[in-house]
Design a protein around this motif. Structure first.
Motif: not given
Length: 190
Positions: A131-142
């Motif tokens: 499986x995979x975790x795919x994602x973006x953390x948008x911004x320092x607060x995130x």
């Protein structure tokens, strides 16, 4: 002098008491001093500007082996994460210095999606990821470590990969050097 630690899987002669640190306990220590660069923010951009101060802008100018780049697309590239959550953890990064997903061009969105799909195929070929975790953390607060330059994480997962080390010790055990992982993934890229 070596302490005698009952029920320890380690031989007492492996446990050496250091003067001045108090009473020994039954825990072995897994030292990861290389992570201090990440913790202290070494090489982390000090501004949101593009250029040599941004590692994601700088990496495409390096040879693939030096920059740990696995594959180059038209508008984005795939690169291994220097501080992986799991073996084979890579990121897909647009060449253009852009912070927010909504600022991407259609060509960048397409290339990021295609490289993500190809990354999954390559990682499955090399390691049998389940499986995979795919994602973006948008911004320092995130939680974005480098918020000024968008990057999408592709983290392979396996049954039981959340073992006691990360849960109890806050430590990941990586069985392969990043250069070796990069070579395997680059060779298996579809």
């Amino acid at each position: 002098m070596t302490p005698d630690v009952p029920d320890s899987p380690y031989r007492p002669e492996e446990l050496v008491r250091q003067d001045g640190v108090g009473e020994p306990d039954e825990f072995m220590r897994l030292w990861t001093p290389h992570r201090m660069a990440y913790i202290e923010g070494e090489n982390k951009p000090t501004s949101s500007e593009a250029g040599s101060g941004c590692p994601f802008c700088r990496l495409p100018g390096l040879p693939d082996t030096d920059g740990l780049i696995v594959h180059r697309g038209d508008a984005a590239y795939a690169v291994l994460n220097l501080y992986p959550y799991n073996p084979g953890h890579l990121m897909v990064v647009p060449y253009r210095h852009v912070a927010d997903y909504t600022e991407l061009t259609d060509a960048e969105v397409t290339d990021i999606a295609e490289l993500t799909r190809q990354a999954m195929q390559a990682v499955r070929t090399v390691s049998g990821a389940q499986g995979f975790n795919i994602g973006m953390n948008q911004g320092e607060i995130a939680g974005a470590g480098i918020a000024a330059h968008l990057h999408q994480h592709v983290v392979p997962r396996w049954a039981g990969d959340m073992n006691f080390m990360p849960v109890i010790a806050g430590t990941k055990v990586l069985p392969q050097l990043l250069a070796d992982t990069r070579a395997l993934l680059a060779k298996s890229w579809p």
